[in-house]
Design a protein around this motif. Structure first.
Motif, PDB file in Angstrom:
ATOM      1  N   ARG A  90      -6.390  -0.749   9.866  1.00 37.60           N
ATOM      2  CA  ARG A  90      -6.471  -1.137   8.461  1.00 37.60           C
ATOM      3  C   ARG A  90      -6.999  -2.565   8.326  1.00 37.60           C
ATOM      4  O   ARG A  90      -6.640  -3.439   9.126  1.00 37.60           O
ATOM      5  N   ALA A  91      -7.786  -2.803   7.286  1.00 40.44           N
ATOM      6  CA  ALA A  91      -8.319  -4.151   7.062  1.00 40.44           C
ATOM      7  C   ALA A  91      -7.192  -5.113   6.686  1.00 40.44           C
ATOM      8  O   ALA A  91      -6.372  -4.798   5.827  1.00 40.44           O
ATOM      9  N   GLY A 132      -6.798  -4.958  -1.487  1.00 43.88           N
ATOM     10  CA  GLY A 132      -6.481  -4.050  -0.393  1.00 43.88           C
ATOM     11  C   GLY A 132      -5.940  -4.684   0.882  1.00 43.88           C
ATOM     12  O   GLY A 132      -4.843  -4.340   1.330  1.00 43.88           O
ATOM     13  N   PRO A 133      -6.687  -5.586   1.513  1.00 48.28           N
ATOM     14  CA  PRO A 133      -6.201  -6.135   2.790  1.00 48.28           C
ATOM     15  C   PRO A 133      -4.854  -6.852   2.674  1.00 48.28           C
ATOM     16  O   PRO A 133      -4.059  -6.826   3.613  1.00 48.28           O
ATOM     17  N   ASP A 170     -13.762  -0.212   6.709  1.00 44.76           N
ATOM     18  CA  ASP A 170     -12.455   0.195   6.183  1.00 44.76           C
ATOM     19  C   ASP A 170     -12.629   1.080   4.947  1.00 44.76           C
ATOM     20  O   ASP A 170     -11.940   2.097   4.793  1.00 44.76           O
ATOM     21  N   ARG A 208     -11.887   5.451   4.552  1.00 48.39           N
ATOM     22  CA  ARG A 208     -11.001   6.083   3.576  1.00 48.39           C
ATOM     23  C   ARG A 208     -11.731   6.839   2.475  1.00 48.39           C
ATOM     24  O   ARG A 208     -11.130   7.584   1.720  1.00 48.39           O
ATOM     25  N   LYS A 245     -14.683  -4.856   6.206  1.00 46.68           N
ATOM     26  CA  LYS A 245     -14.153  -4.241   4.991  1.00 46.68           C
ATOM     27  C   LYS A 245     -14.954  -2.988   4.652  1.00 46.68           C
ATOM     28  O   LYS A 245     -14.394  -1.967   4.236  1.00 46.68           O
ATOM     29  N   ASN A 273      -2.197  -4.149   2.376  1.00 44.01           N
ATOM     30  CA  ASN A 273      -1.917  -3.484   3.652  1.00 44.01           C
ATOM     31  C   ASN A 273      -0.784  -4.155   4.401  1.00 44.01           C
ATOM     32  O   ASN A 273      -0.160  -3.554   5.279  1.00 44.01           O
ATOM     33  N   ARG A 293       0.832  -1.206   0.000  1.00 46.82           N
ATOM     34  CA  ARG A 293       0.000   0.000   0.000  1.00 46.82           C
ATOM     35  C   ARG A 293       0.869   1.260   0.000  1.00 46.82           C
ATOM     36  O   ARG A 293       0.577   2.219  -0.718  1.00 46.82           O
TER      37      ARG A 293
END
Lengths: 287, 157
Positions: B57-58, A104-105, B114, B118, B111, A108, A79
């Protein structure tokens, strides 16, 4: 318990981590983001006796431009790299490829350097590193060395890094001014492993293509550079004809494997289509 | 293999525990802390049912080891709200029929929060892109997307 048993070490300094690597060598795996390693442990596809968690090492999470190079540390999460203005400035190809890197996860937590060391043949970033002449800064208890991307990626899930070495930083030379870049991928689901991915960069000088780089993922045992396609494009006038010719050369240059999802003919066809699209987009982005 | 001790914050409470180093965060939450709201779907980081927040954060709790999380701050579905006091995102899933069997829902809600953290007013394309790592086998996603849009509106208002 999903993963097999292992001894866990969480060194606080680089020296300590390198000493552990020197001591345990092949029996150890380095745990950075763990987004490939932990699923592989869960599947019991790997059985390390020792896990060396490098997440506490200081000063390795940088993403910056220095001496004309983009420098990304071992603990820079995807990220952070993806969101970094330095990456957009120094490596438009990496920026174009990043939306295809997992989701995304995972981003991260996962790291770019870990991604490179894992060297999954369907992975985007090894291809980007190969196209960009990236250099891997390896360190061990006995010293440091630099290995170019060309030599670093040695085959499916394997690299030139020794069992006692840690990839502390990747250095990507800043892209030449005016160069255009594009990245295209086809995968079963967004963020999933690519059937095929193609990255391309090209410059235009005096109305002719020059210095093109064309790389593919998902077509063999690691990132593949389609040199014949690059040669076909050198000096050619940019346009559909030249891009189709280069795309055909790229498709001819691969010897793709087959699996349940995609046979060799389909992969070749994807390389042809994605190369043509990537070149057209890259050329349109030259300035 | 030597056991290790770890101290972290889970849902605002400090927790100290002894773990086998190979314990996944999701199994630590479910089996040692009895927080069974976080689900195990694939345990190879594809499905998102185990999504929790790590330091805001997720992340997927099947792809993390509990032993790594010394000093970390973890929030699970139990930490965002419950039947008596639901989080706006949970309420949005209820009101917009954002679930059927409910298995993926804890991950979807985490999620969704999350995403809302953002993006103040995420559009449909943003929500669908952000949901790449969360699989649902019942709903076809339409109502999940609607739920997250509604929950995000509520959270920003």
């Amino acid at each position: 318990m999903k993963p097999p048993p292992f001894d866990y070490h969480c060194p606080e300094t680089l020296d300590e981590a390198l000493a552990l690597l020197a001591e345990h060598g092949e029996a150890a795996k380095v745990l950075a983001g763990g987004q490939s390693l932990v699923p592989m442990l869960n599947l019991r596809a790997v059985h390390p006796e020792v896990l060396i968690d490098i997440n506490r090492l200081p000063g390795l999470d940088h993403v910056r431009i220095e001496d004309g190079e983009l420098r990304i540390g071992a603990l820079a999460r995807h990220r952070a790299v993806l969101e970094s203005p330095a990456v957009r400035e120094a490596s438009p190809l990496m920026a174009a490829a990043y939306p295809y890197v997992s989701h995304g996860p995972i981003r991260n937590r996962g790291t770019l350097c870990g991604n490179l060391c894992h060297n999954d043949p369907a992975s985007e970033m090894p291809a980007v590193a190969l196209a960009s002449d990236a250099e891997m800064m390896l360190q061990s208890a006995s010293g440091a060395r630099t290995v170019g991307a060309e030599e670093f990626f040695t085959g499916t899930l394997s690299t030139a890094a020794g069992a006692d070495e840690l990839l502390v930083e990747v250095r990507v030379p800043q892209a030449p001014a005016g160069q255009g870049a594009a990245f295209h991928e086809v995968s079963p689901r967004k963020g999933d492993f690519a059937y095929v991915a193609v990255g391309a960069v090209v410059s235009l000088s005096g109305g002719a293509c020059s210095g093109a780089r064309i790389v593919c993922a998902g077509v063999g045992d690691g990132p593949h550079r389609a040199r014949a396609a690059e040669d076909a494009l050198e000096g050619a006038a940019p346009g559909e004809g030249a891009f189709r010719q280069a795309a055909a050369a790229a498709a001819d240059s691969i010897d793709p494997g087959e699996d349940f999802h995609a046979d060799a003919d389909y992969r070749r066809d994807l390389v042809r289509s994605l190369t043509r699209r990537a070149l057209a987009d890259a050329a349109s982005r030259c300035h | 293999m030597a056991e290790a001790s770890v101290t972290l914050t889970v849902n605002g409470r400090e927790v100290s525990a002894t773990v086998d180093p190979r314990t996944l965060l999701v199994h630590f939450l479910r089996e040692q802390l009895q927080l069974t709201g976080t689900h195990v779907g694939c345990d190879t980081s594809q499905c998102g049912a185990c999504t929790v927040h790590l330091d805001g954060r997720a992340v997927k709790s099947c792809a993390l080891l509990a032993v790594q999380l010394e000093g970390a701050d973890v929030t699970t579905i139990e930490g965002v709200g419950g039947p008596d006091e639901m989080h706006p995102m949970q309420t949005a899933f209820k009101e917009n029929h954002g679930l059927q069997c409910g298995f993926c829902t804890p991950g979807m809600v985490m999620k969704g929060i999350d995403i809302a953290n953002r993006h103040a007013a995420p559009d449909e394309a943003t929500i669908r892109r952000e949901l790449e790592g969360n699989l649902c086998r019942c709903t076809g996603y339409h109502n999940i997307v609607e739920s997250i849009a509604a929950g995000a509106r509520e959270m920003s208002g």
